[in-house]
Design a protein around this motif. Structure first.
Motif, PDB file in Angstrom:
ATOM      1  N   ARG A 155       0.829  -1.197   0.000  1.00 46.67           N
ATOM      2  CA  ARG A 155       0.000   0.000   0.000  1.00 46.67           C
ATOM      3  C   ARG A 155       0.865   1.249   0.000  1.00 46.67           C
ATOM      4  O   ARG A 155       1.991   1.246   0.487  1.00 46.67           O
ATOM      5  CB  ARG A 155      -0.915   0.013   1.216  1.00 46.67           C
ATOM      6  CG  ARG A 155      -1.966  -1.055   1.127  1.00 46.67           C
ATOM      7  CD  ARG A 155      -2.883  -0.968   2.286  1.00 46.67           C
ATOM      8  NE  ARG A 155      -3.739  -2.130   2.255  1.00 46.67           N
ATOM      9  CZ  ARG A 155      -4.889  -2.192   2.857  1.00 46.67           C
ATOM     10  NH1 ARG A 155      -5.314  -1.174   3.562  1.00 46.67           N
ATOM     11  NH2 ARG A 155      -5.619  -3.268   2.792  1.00 46.67           N
ATOM     12  N   LEU A 184      -6.249   4.210  -8.955  1.00 48.23           N
ATOM     13  CA  LEU A 184      -5.993   3.598  -7.653  1.00 48.23           C
ATOM     14  C   LEU A 184      -7.170   3.894  -6.738  1.00 48.23           C
ATOM     15  O   LEU A 184      -7.560   5.043  -6.553  1.00 48.23           O
ATOM     16  CB  LEU A 184      -4.704   4.156  -7.044  1.00 48.23           C
ATOM     17  CG  LEU A 184      -3.420   3.922  -7.841  1.00 48.23           C
ATOM     18  CD1 LEU A 184      -2.236   4.540  -7.109  1.00 48.23           C
ATOM     19  CD2 LEU A 184      -3.187   2.443  -8.082  1.00 48.23           C
ATOM     20  N   TYR A 187      -6.245   1.199  -1.563  1.00 46.29           N
ATOM     21  CA  TYR A 187      -4.869   0.884  -1.941  1.00 46.29           C
ATOM     22  C   TYR A 187      -3.869   1.711  -1.127  1.00 46.29           C
ATOM     23  O   TYR A 187      -2.684   1.486  -1.174  1.00 46.29           O
ATOM     24  CB  TYR A 187      -4.672   1.123  -3.442  1.00 46.29           C
ATOM     25  CG  TYR A 187      -3.420   0.493  -3.992  1.00 46.29           C
ATOM     26  CD1 TYR A 187      -3.366  -0.873  -4.230  1.00 46.29           C
ATOM     27  CD2 TYR A 187      -2.289   1.253  -4.240  1.00 46.29           C
ATOM     28  CE1 TYR A 187      -2.221  -1.466  -4.717  1.00 46.29           C
ATOM     29  CE2 TYR A 187      -1.129   0.662  -4.734  1.00 46.29           C
ATOM     30  CZ  TYR A 187      -1.113  -0.690  -4.968  1.00 46.29           C
ATOM     31  OH  TYR A 187       0.031  -1.265  -5.436  1.00 46.29           O
ATOM     32  N   GLU A 193     -11.205   7.703  -5.797  1.00 49.44           N
ATOM     33  CA  GLU A 193     -10.152   7.105  -6.615  1.00 49.44           C
ATOM     34  C   GLU A 193      -9.204   8.180  -7.139  1.00 49.44           C
ATOM     35  O   GLU A 193      -9.605   9.308  -7.386  1.00 49.44           O
ATOM     36  CB  GLU A 193     -10.781   6.370  -7.802  1.00 49.44           C
ATOM     37  CG  GLU A 193     -11.621   5.188  -7.393  1.00 49.44           C
ATOM     38  CD  GLU A 193     -12.316   4.525  -8.567  1.00 49.44           C
ATOM     39  OE1 GLU A 193     -12.490   5.179  -9.626  1.00 49.44           O
ATOM     40  OE2 GLU A 193     -12.689   3.350  -8.430  1.00 49.44           O
TER      41      GLU A 193
END
Length: 131
Positions: free
Chosen positions: A17, A49, A53, A62
């Motif tokens: 991550r 992403l 994440y 995102e």
């Protein structure tokens, strides 16, 4: 044993991550078993992403990245060869311009030629999408 495997998987996920939101991403691809570059799909033009994440500074939504440069390797094996780069930028009208950097020269490419070269990428460089 399933619990050990689950903890190992969680540890691996946490190590992969991101701690913060980077401005750019650089991805190095590998050669296949015959030392040939594999062709990239059109999906490689952008990367998204998801918030999960990230670890630490998580974005609210995102984060998108646009492909801005592709480095190609020309040569018989990993230890020798020649590198060229296709760079994508925008003109004042926000239309894409593609340039090919090859040693001491830079030339303009049309979109079709640039896309064909990008499919043979070795190193992909992405910039965070500016909204």
């Amino acid at each position: 044993k399933p619990e050990v495997a689950k903890r190992a998987q969680q540890k691996e996920q946490n190590e992969n991550r991101l701690r913060s939101i980077p401005e750019s991403l650089i991805i190095s691809l590998t050669y296949d078993s015959e030392n040939q570059q594999q062709e990239l799909s059109d999906a490689a033009q952008s990367i998204v992403l998801k918030p999960d994440y990230f670890d630490g500074q998580k974005p609210e939504k995102e984060v998108s990245y646009d492909l801005v440069a592709v480095v190609q390797k020309h040569g018989a094996d990993r230890n020798r060869g020649h590198y060229t780069t296709v760079v994508k930028r925008e003109n004042e009208l926000k239309k894409p311009i593609y340039c090919l950097a090859n040693d001491s020269s830079v030339t303009t490419l049309n979109e079709q030629a640039a896309e064909e070269r990008q499919k043979q990428g070795y190193i992909l460089i992405y910039r965070k999408h500016q909204e």
